[in-house]
Write an enzyme that holds these catalytic residues in place. Structure first.
Site, mmCIF file in Angstrom:
data_model
loop_
_atom_site.group_PDB
_atom_site.id
_atom_site.type_symbol
_atom_site.label_atom_id
_atom_site.label_comp_id
_atom_site.label_asym_id
_atom_site.label_seq_id
_atom_site.Cartn_x
_atom_site.Cartn_y
_atom_site.Cartn_z
ATOM 1 N N SER A 70 -7.485 8.205 2.265
ATOM 2 C CA SER A 70 -6.172 7.685 1.582
ATOM 3 C C SER A 70 -5.429 7.442 2.957
ATOM 4 O O SER A 70 -5.486 7.670 4.008
ATOM 5 C CB SER A 70 -4.464 9.276 2.232
ATOM 6 O OG SER A 70 -3.894 8.299 1.600
ATOM 7 N N TYR B 147 -0.398 16.349 1.250
ATOM 8 C CA TYR B 147 -1.227 15.692 0.864
ATOM 9 C C TYR B 147 -1.679 14.732 1.817
ATOM 10 O O TYR B 147 -3.105 14.759 2.311
ATOM 11 C CB TYR B 147 -0.252 14.089 0.023
ATOM 12 C CG TYR B 147 -0.767 12.959 -0.139
ATOM 13 C CD1 TYR B 147 -2.516 13.626 -1.564
ATOM 14 C CD2 TYR B 147 -1.535 12.219 0.503
ATOM 15 C CE1 TYR B 147 -3.493 12.591 -1.341
ATOM 16 C CE2 TYR B 147 -2.224 10.812 -0.834
ATOM 17 C CZ TYR B 147 -3.138 10.984 -1.297
ATOM 18 O OH TYR B 147 -3.668 9.860 -1.520
#
Length: 261
Positions: free
Chosen positions: A153, A166
């Site tokens: 990410s 996350y």
């Protein structure tokens, strides 16, 4: 000798020439996975999709119209069920390409997350990748060829608040990418990561002002358009191809030039 092994011995293929490859793809039915799955199928691959979202699965089924798509509804946190499923798949032939993509992304301040909530994120975003990789690795090693693609990410570069579990999970995937690349390379297996930028998916619903967020994204990108699923699919298909056989241990940003390393 099976057909997929013969394909790899026949010489380099152009990027995207994935006919005959068997792909295991977690989180394949929703978000960026949906478009990438369609692209893999169009390129000739056989795709085993593991996604627990029934509505997303049905949407993908209706659009794909491909016998080479196998939709498997499983909760990736049910480790025993996932292992049993993967062992059945591998009995039918080696998985050539593994895409560890499934993720959840709860959002709130760090101090509001319980330890159990943080562990739940790790279970989907990291532990499932560990299980899938362990199950497909022996057959990849036996055929001396394989591709593992982890989805990380852009958030690893900072700039986003209230996503600490996350971000932590994606950092773990990046570390595993590098460790596995070093360890598995001697068996002809490459391991790379793709770090998507800020793509317009359901994940953006966490932002209270969509128009302001859209401006924020474009201001940070060198390319002044929003990314599309095809942008991710192109990177995935290249890394899955013979053309990427000398690339491993890399985290490739597909983000319109937001981050430049």
């Amino acid at each position: 000798m099976n057909g997929s092994l013969h394909l790899r011995q026949s010489g380099p293929k152009a990027p995207g020439a994935l006919s005959g490859l068997r792909v295991l793809f977690t989180g394949a039915a929703g978000g960026l996975g949906h478009g990438t799955t369609l692209a893999l199928l169009a390129s000739g691959a056989e795709v085993f999709s593991i996604d627990r979202d029934h509505a997303h699965n049905e949407s993908l089924r209706s659009e794909a119209h491909a016998a080479r798509l196998h939709l498997i509804e499983r909760d990736l946190t049910d480790t025993d069920a996932v292992r049993a499923c993967l062992r059945d798949i591998v009995k039918g032939g080696a998985i050539n390409v593994l895409i560890n993509n499934a993720a959840i992304y709860p959002t709130k301040p760090f101090e509001d997350f319980t330890l159990e909530e943080q562990r739940a994120v790790q279970a989907v975003n990291v532990d499932a990748a560990l299980v899938c990789t362990a199950e497909v690795l022996p057959a990849m090693r036996a055929q001396n060829w394989g591709r593992i693609i982890n989805v990380t990410s852009i958030t690893l570069g900072g700039g986003w608040e209230n996503l600490s579990p996350y971000v932590q999970s994606k950092g773990a995937l990046l570390g595993l990418t590098r460790a596995w690349a070093r360890e598995f390379g001697k068996w002809g297996i490459t391991v790379n990561a793709i770090a998507p930028g800020a793509f317009p998916t359901d994940a953006e619903r966490i932002h209270p002002d969509p128009e302001a967020y859209n401006r924020f994204v474009l201001d940070h990108q060198a390319v002044k358009r929003r990314g599309t699923p095809n942008d991710i699919a192109a990177a995935v298909m290249f890394l899955a191809s013979d053309g990427a056989g000398f690339i491993t241990g890399q985290n490739i940003a597909v983000d319109g030039g937001w981050s430049m390393n």
